[in-house]
Structures are given as C-alpha cells and as structure tokens.
Design a protein around this motif. Structure first.
Motif, PDB file in Angstrom:
ATOM      1  N   TYR A  33       2.017   1.888  11.829  1.00  0.00           N
ATOM      2  CA  TYR A  33       3.190   1.159  12.331  1.00  0.00           C
ATOM      3  C   TYR A  33       4.485   1.901  12.009  1.00  0.00           C
ATOM      4  N   CYS A  34       4.587   2.449  10.827  1.00  0.00           N
ATOM      5  CA  CYS A  34       5.835   3.081  10.378  1.00  0.00           C
ATOM      6  C   CYS A  34       6.145   4.377  11.125  1.00  0.00           C
ATOM      7  N   SER A  35       5.124   5.048  11.647  1.00  0.00           N
ATOM      8  CA  SER A  35       5.339   6.342  12.294  1.00  0.00           C
ATOM      9  C   SER A  35       4.993   6.357  13.780  1.00  0.00           C
ATOM     10  N   ALA A  36       4.455   5.269  14.298  1.00  0.00           N
ATOM     11  CA  ALA A  36       4.006   5.240  15.691  1.00  0.00           C
ATOM     12  C   ALA A  36       5.156   5.396  16.676  1.00  0.00           C
ATOM     13  N   PHE A  37       4.936   6.201  17.720  1.00  0.00           N
ATOM     14  CA  PHE A  37       5.936   6.382  18.760  1.00  0.00           C
ATOM     15  C   PHE A  37       6.099   5.113  19.593  1.00  0.00           C
ATOM     16  N   SER A  38       5.072   4.272  19.598  1.00  0.00           N
ATOM     17  CA  SER A  38       5.098   3.067  20.440  1.00  0.00           C
ATOM     18  C   SER A  38       5.779   1.887  19.760  1.00  0.00           C
ATOM     19  N   ILE A  39       6.380   2.106  18.609  1.00  0.00           N
ATOM     20  CA  ILE A  39       7.110   1.063  17.903  1.00  0.00           C
ATOM     21  C   ILE A  39       8.583   1.448  17.884  1.00  0.00           C
ATOM     22  N   SER A  40       9.450   0.575  18.362  1.00  0.00           N
ATOM     23  CA  SER A  40      10.877   0.906  18.419  1.00  0.00           C
ATOM     24  C   SER A  40      11.465   0.980  17.017  1.00  0.00           C
ATOM     25  N   ASP A  41      12.614   1.658  16.896  1.00  0.00           N
ATOM     26  CA  ASP A  41      13.289   1.760  15.600  1.00  0.00           C
ATOM     27  C   ASP A  41      13.644   0.375  15.072  1.00  0.00           C
ATOM     28  N   TYR A  42      14.049  -0.510  15.977  1.00  0.00           N
ATOM     29  CA  TYR A  42      14.407  -1.872  15.578  1.00  0.00           C
ATOM     30  C   TYR A  42      13.184  -2.603  15.022  1.00  0.00           C
ATOM     31  N   GLN A  43      12.043  -2.463  15.703  1.00  0.00           N
ATOM     32  CA  GLN A  43      10.819  -3.110  15.236  1.00  0.00           C
ATOM     33  C   GLN A  43      10.423  -2.602  13.856  1.00  0.00           C
ATOM     34  N   LYS A  44      10.561  -1.297  13.645  1.00  0.00           N
ATOM     35  CA  LYS A  44      10.188  -0.724  12.351  1.00  0.00           C
ATOM     36  C   LYS A  44      11.098  -1.242  11.247  1.00  0.00           C
ATOM     37  N   ARG A  45      12.417  -1.242  11.497  1.00  0.00           N
ATOM     38  CA  ARG A  45      13.363  -1.639  10.461  1.00  0.00           C
ATOM     39  C   ARG A  45      13.282  -3.136  10.156  1.00  0.00           C
ATOM     40  N   VAL A  46      13.224  -3.948  11.198  1.00  0.00           N
ATOM     41  CA  VAL A  46      13.210  -5.394  11.001  1.00  0.00           C
ATOM     42  C   VAL A  46      11.809  -5.908  10.673  1.00  0.00           C
ATOM     43  N   GLY A  47      10.802  -5.352  11.345  1.00  0.00           N
ATOM     44  CA  GLY A  47       9.442  -5.823  11.138  1.00  0.00           C
ATOM     45  C   GLY A  47       8.854  -5.428   9.793  1.00  0.00           C
ATOM     46  N   CYS A  48       8.985  -4.153   9.433  1.00  0.00           N
ATOM     47  CA  CYS A  48       8.382  -3.650   8.190  1.00  0.00           C
ATOM     48  C   CYS A  48       9.306  -2.647   7.501  1.00  0.00           C
ATOM     49  N   GLY A  49      10.604  -2.880   7.567  1.00  0.00           N
ATOM     50  CA  GLY A  49      11.570  -1.931   7.038  1.00  0.00           C
ATOM     51  C   GLY A  49      11.384  -1.599   5.570  1.00  0.00           C
ATOM     52  N   GLU A  50      11.146  -2.611   4.753  1.00  0.00           N
ATOM     53  CA  GLU A  50      10.955  -2.378   3.327  1.00  0.00           C
ATOM     54  C   GLU A  50       9.662  -1.618   3.076  1.00  0.00           C
TER      55      GLU A  50
END
Length: 212
Positions: free
Chosen positions: A165-182
């Motif tokens: 999830y943290c490195s996938a191209f198919s996940i937007s920057d917003y999804q990464k930061r808000v979804g699993c940012g920590e």
C-alpha cells in the motif's frame, strides 16, 4: 543424423520462451505447434500452440475496466495507450503492464460499491471520504485538500495487512497520507498520535475509523 536433429531441437526448446500462465488463451490463429513445450522468442506456448505474444490474452485476476464502453477504446493507438492502460486494462489486455500511469489515474477504489455512492463525490461533507475510499470513480486521484479527515494519519485500520500500500503506484498520495500515513512513515513526528480504532457507521453506510 536423426539424433543430432533431435538434440538440436531440444537445445532450441530449452533456450526459448517456456512461460505459460494458467488461464491464458490466444485471440488469433497460432503460427505452429510448440516445440517440446516451448516457442521462439516473441511467442508463447498456449495449449501446445505458439501464439504471438501480442495475441496472448492473460487472465484478468484483479484487473478491472473502469469504463462501461471499453470496447470502443482504441487500445493500440499511441495517443490512447495511457488512457487505455489506466481505464480499460482488462479489455485491452494490459493487466500485466508494468508501466506506471499519470497521477490523474494513479489511484484505485477501496470499496466495491463506489458506483452506488457517486452522489457523494462532490458533496462537501463527503468529498474527503470519497477521495480516500472511491477516488477512481469520483476522479479524485489528485485530491489534496482535507476538511474533515486529518491531513496525515491512519484512517484505515488494517494498514499492516495491505501489502505494498505504501509504495503502490495505484494508490494516490492522498490515500497513502490519510489512509496509512503514520504506518507508511509519511507524517512528521510532531503530528503523530497513538491510533486506537473505533468503528462507527453513518447513514450512508461508511465505516469510519476514528481516534479515541
């Protein structure tokens, strides 16, 4: 003489393409039968027939078409390649393409019923949630703003089991930061807070995981 020909064919077979994925099929007439289970470079052995790699249709797996009319998309047109790969990968036989797509397509829906939630895509109270859970359907792959949801945190409760999830191209920057940012290490130390998931459901059926 016959033995030398046989060994020659075996040697040829050993150095050629032997990759066959279960569920694959050839969408065009094959050129010849496979040579001891192998084919020349540029061909793949499908059902004991050498199929041109351009005509091999791979099993879809999790690959998805995001448009209803992908049959009308010119998959092989140079100007449509990125659009086709991003929106019609299944129909255009691009499920196994390793090429990344532009940021406006680089996100995926986390819910299976996003098509039923489109009325919330531009709702000021729900747009942040839709950008996290249904960005592809809502065309929110580039979404940056956050009104109700923290700019960075673990809004998703299962970050540790989401694979890449943290490195996938198919996940937007917003999804990464808000979804699993920590979890992904995207939040500054000063803004990190202990996360305790508490599940709540609103009238639209969203599961909210908040902080206690």
């Amino acid at each position: 003489m016959k033995l030398s020909v046989l060994f020659g064919l075996i040697g040829l077979a050993l150095c050629q393409n032997t990759t066959t994925r279960p569920g694959s099929y050839c969408k065009a007439q094959s050129r010849s039968a496979c040579f001891l289970g192998s084919c020349p470079s540029g061909f793949e052995c499908i059902g004991n027939q050498c199929c041109s790699e351009a005509d091999v249709v791979q099993p879809g797996g999790d690959c998805t078409d995001y448009l209803d009319d992908c049959s009308n998309v010119e998959c092989n047109s140079i100007g449509m390649q990125e659009f086709a790969r991003a929106n019609c990968a299944k129909t255009c036989n691009m499920c196994y393409s390793a090429v990344s797509v532009s940021p406006q397509y680089a996100c995926t829906d986390l819910l299976t019923d996003c098509a039923n939630r489109t009325s919330s895509c531009q709702d000021i109270d729900f747009v942040d949630m839709m950008a996290l859970y249904c960005p592809r359907t809502c065309s929110l792959c580039l979404w940056q703003a956050a009104t109700k949801i923290p700019n960075c945190g673990n809004q998703l409760s299962d970050c540790s089991t989401r694979g890449n999830y943290c490195s996938a191209f198919s996940i937007s920057d917003y999804q990464k930061r808000v979804g699993c940012g920590e979890y992904c290490g995207l939040c500054s130390v000063s803004t990190r807070k202990p996360f305790i998931a508490s599940a709540n459901t609103n009238s639209n059926g969203f599961f909210f995981f908040g902080r206690k």
